[in-house]
Design a protein around this motif. Structure first.
Motif, PDB file in Angstrom:
ATOM      1  N   ARG A  54       0.858  -1.121   0.117  1.00 45.07           N
ATOM      2  CA  ARG A  54       0.084   0.151  -0.107  1.00 45.07           C
ATOM      3  C   ARG A  54       0.849   1.176  -0.148  1.00 45.07           C
ATOM      4  O   ARG A  54       0.486   2.412  -0.751  1.00 45.07           O
ATOM      5  CB  ARG A  54      -0.864  -0.096   1.330  1.00 45.07           C
ATOM      6  N   ALA A 111       1.110   4.296  -2.958  1.00 41.34           N
ATOM      7  CA  ALA A 111       0.854   5.582  -2.697  1.00 41.34           C
ATOM      8  C   ALA A 111       1.932   6.424  -3.268  1.00 41.34           C
ATOM      9  O   ALA A 111       1.772   7.619  -3.849  1.00 41.34           O
ATOM     10  CB  ALA A 111       0.617   5.781  -1.264  1.00 41.34           C
ATOM     11  N   HIS A 163      -0.989   9.620  -4.096  1.00 35.25           N
ATOM     12  CA  HIS A 163      -1.921   9.925  -3.238  1.00 35.25           C
ATOM     13  C   HIS A 163      -1.994   8.568  -2.261  1.00 35.25           C
ATOM     14  O   HIS A 163      -1.706   7.466  -2.822  1.00 35.25           O
ATOM     15  CB  HIS A 163      -3.141  10.144  -3.999  1.00 35.25           C
ATOM     16  N   ASP A 164      -2.751   8.693  -1.230  1.00 32.33           N
ATOM     17  CA  ASP A 164      -2.868   7.516  -0.355  1.00 32.33           C
ATOM     18  C   ASP A 164      -4.089   6.606  -1.143  1.00 32.33           C
ATOM     19  O   ASP A 164      -4.922   6.886  -1.947  1.00 32.33           O
ATOM     20  CB  ASP A 164      -3.625   8.048   0.830  1.00 32.33           C
ATOM     21  N   ILE A 165      -4.093   5.306  -0.664  1.00 30.95           N
ATOM     22  CA  ILE A 165      -4.781   4.254  -1.338  1.00 30.95           C
ATOM     23  C   ILE A 165      -5.846   3.979  -0.391  1.00 30.95           C
ATOM     24  O   ILE A 165      -5.806   3.507   0.741  1.00 30.95           O
ATOM     25  CB  ILE A 165      -4.120   3.165  -1.533  1.00 30.95           C
ATOM     26  N   ASP A 166      -6.981   4.345  -0.565  1.00 29.70           N
ATOM     27  CA  ASP A 166      -8.229   4.098   0.408  1.00 29.70           C
ATOM     28  C   ASP A 166      -9.516   3.825  -0.441  1.00 29.70           C
ATOM     29  O   ASP A 166      -9.904   4.548  -1.558  1.00 29.70           O
ATOM     30  CB  ASP A 166      -8.556   5.515   0.978  1.00 29.70           C
ATOM     31  N   PRO A 167     -10.119   2.868  -0.108  1.00 27.14           N
ATOM     32  CA  PRO A 167     -10.112   1.759   0.703  1.00 27.14           C
ATOM     33  C   PRO A 167      -9.060   0.988   0.597  1.00 27.14           C
ATOM     34  O   PRO A 167      -8.501   0.743  -0.586  1.00 27.14           O
ATOM     35  CB  PRO A 167     -11.549   1.118   0.948  1.00 27.14           C
ATOM     36  N   TRP A 168      -8.526   0.263   1.607  1.00 27.45           N
ATOM     37  CA  TRP A 168      -7.383  -1.009   1.608  1.00 27.45           C
ATOM     38  C   TRP A 168      -8.021  -1.847   2.266  1.00 27.45           C
ATOM     39  O   TRP A 168      -8.125  -1.675   3.335  1.00 27.45           O
ATOM     40  CB  TRP A 168      -6.077  -0.246   1.980  1.00 27.45           C
TER      41      TRP A 168
END
Length: 467
Positions: free
Chosen positions: A47, A51, A56-61
């Motif tokens: 994850r 990212a 950018h952040d990975i959401d949802p994970w």
């Protein structure tokens, strides 16, 4: 006499205190196997890597659905081939440090005992001296240039290997999509064929059909069942192929939802000729070949420079049986009398010619592959259009049979046979679409560029050796 020895010992102590130490790193095969078996598509390290690559952040994970681009990035993270390429780049970068190293001076400690003693002092001849090499003709600069070009070639090899990983992931997903679609179509076809066999068998029992009709229906149903079994086996093979491409165990794909919808669409049209040529000239393997040629060029410059001898400056101090002597002079200069490095220059020139031939051959192969891929791709697009037209006609025939059955003008056997025939038409159209997707992939490989914009960058970040 003690002072020179003390000075020499002090110099050796200072030099040795800056030396690196060895730290063993043994390989444990059981631990490597365990780490491989523990790989998943839900790890926090993966994850974090995704990212960094996407910004950018990975959401949802974990991700609810994995598409081709995200699986390619996962393969970039886990791929052992990319690990090797990164390690090779690290080795090549270390070569720059080796090439840029300045030759160390040589400490000399002459020691003699004079008998009989010719002087008033102790009968010893002792004292430190230095041999300081001075490279001429820009040799060190040419070595650095050669190592830098080799490092650039190794860096570009990461991009080339990353594209190969992307190709493996894409081909595995196409195979998996084709296998799943074949399974769905063939399942319906098997049901239709079994219904046909049941109806013909019943009609034969009352004398409405002959034996050959039933035998032909049984043969068709058996063939459909064999095709269905082959499709299910192909799906398992494709899953294993995908796991290998990503670098994870097959079990890591259990419960993972794959987004394969994009493979059912008709691929986009090929780019214009200018874009194709521009893409070819930016292929990582071609750029790496050019970097190898630049390294061969620097190697030739180095061999030419070796014709000019290096200088060895030799200052020193000697205690000579009571006499203190300070020396300034040249420790030695190689005279190019018998050998002027003709062999080294000739070999470097031959390697430069070899690099030219290798680059030209690679470029010819690339353009030939591009031409062949374009022709095959266009033919596959034409085949998709033909199969789409045939599928439309088959759908109209099935709708007509259904309407006729509803009106009571056609029996159930004819309607079921029409459904089986339509499944065959769907399978033929699927094969055409899959072939077009595969041809599109070959065209992308020839250009090393996607035919359509992608939401994620499929190539690994080349500014990092390790993850």
């Amino acid at each position: 006499m003690r002072r020179p020895l003390l000075l020499a010992c002090l110099m050796l102590t200072v030099v040795l205190t800056g030396c690196a130490t060895y730290h063993p790193q043994p390989i444990a095969p059981m631990q490597i196997a365990q780490r491989f078996e523990e790989r998943t598509l839900a790890s926090p390290e993966l994850r974090a890597y995704l990212a960094r690559q996407l910004g950018h952040d990975i959401d949802p994970w974990p991700l609810p659905r994995w598409n081709c681009e995200m699986l390619t990035l996962a393969a970039d993270y886990y791929s052992p081939a990319l690990d090797i390429a990164r390690a090779q780049w690290g080795t090549a970068k270390a070569g720059i440090d080796v090439a840029s190293a300045i030759p160390n001076p040589v400490l000399q400690l002459p020691f003699q005992y004079a008998t009989p003693n010719p002087g008033p002092g102790a009968p010893w001849v002792v004292g430190p001296a230095l041999d300081i090499p001075i490279e001429t003709a820009h040799k060190r600069g040419y070595r650095i240039d050669q190592a830098s070009h080799l490092s650039e070639a190794a860096r570009l090899a990461i991009g080339n290997e990353a594209w190969a990983v992307r190709t493996q992931v894409r081909d595995a997903l196409i195979s998996l999509y084709a296998a799943r679609q074949h399974t769905a179509f063939l399942s319906r076809k098997v049901d239709a064929q079994q219904q046909i066999v049941a109806m013909l068998t019943k009609r034969r029992s009352v004398g409405e059909n002959s034996g050959p009709d039933v035998d032909a229906a049984v043969l068709a149903a058996t063939q459909a069942q064999a095709d269905l079994a082959a499709a299910r086996s192909a799906e398992q093979d494709a899953r294993a192929q995908l796991a290998t491409a990503i670098g994870v165990p097959v079990a890591a794909l259990d419960g993972v939802q794959l987004d394969l919808d994009a493979f059912g669409a008709v691929p986009p049209a090929p780019p214009v000729a200018e874009e194709q040529r521009d893409a070819v000239f930016h292929r990582a393997d071609l750029l790496a070949s050019l970097a190898d040629y630049a390294a061969a060029e620097s190697a030739l410059q180095l061999e030419v420079a070796k014709q000019y001898p290096d200088i060895h400056f030799g200052p020193g101090y000697t205690y000579d049986t009571g006499t203190h002597k300070i020396a300034f002079g040249l420790a030695g200069i190689t005279l190019p009398v018998f050998d002027q490095n003709q062999g080294g220059i000739a070999q470097a020139e031959a390697k430069r010619k070899e690099a030219v031939a290798r680059t030209a051959a690679l470029q010819d192969t690339i353009f030939n592959d591009l031409d062949h891929a374009l022709v095959h791709y266009q033919a596959s697009l034409d085949a998709v259009q033909l199969s789409a037209g045939h599928l439309t006609t088959a759908r109209k025939q099935l709708d007509s049979q259904a309407a006729s059955f509803t009106a009571g003008n056609t029996d159930r056997l004819a309607l079921t046979q029409a459904r089986a025939d339509y499944q065959a038409s769907e399978i033929a159209h699927l094969d055409a679409v899959v072939a077009a997707r595969q041809a599109a992939g070959r065209l992308e490989d020839a250009m090393q560029r996607p035919l359509a914009p992608e939401t994620a960058n499929p190539t690994v970040t080349q500014d990092e050796i390790s993850r």
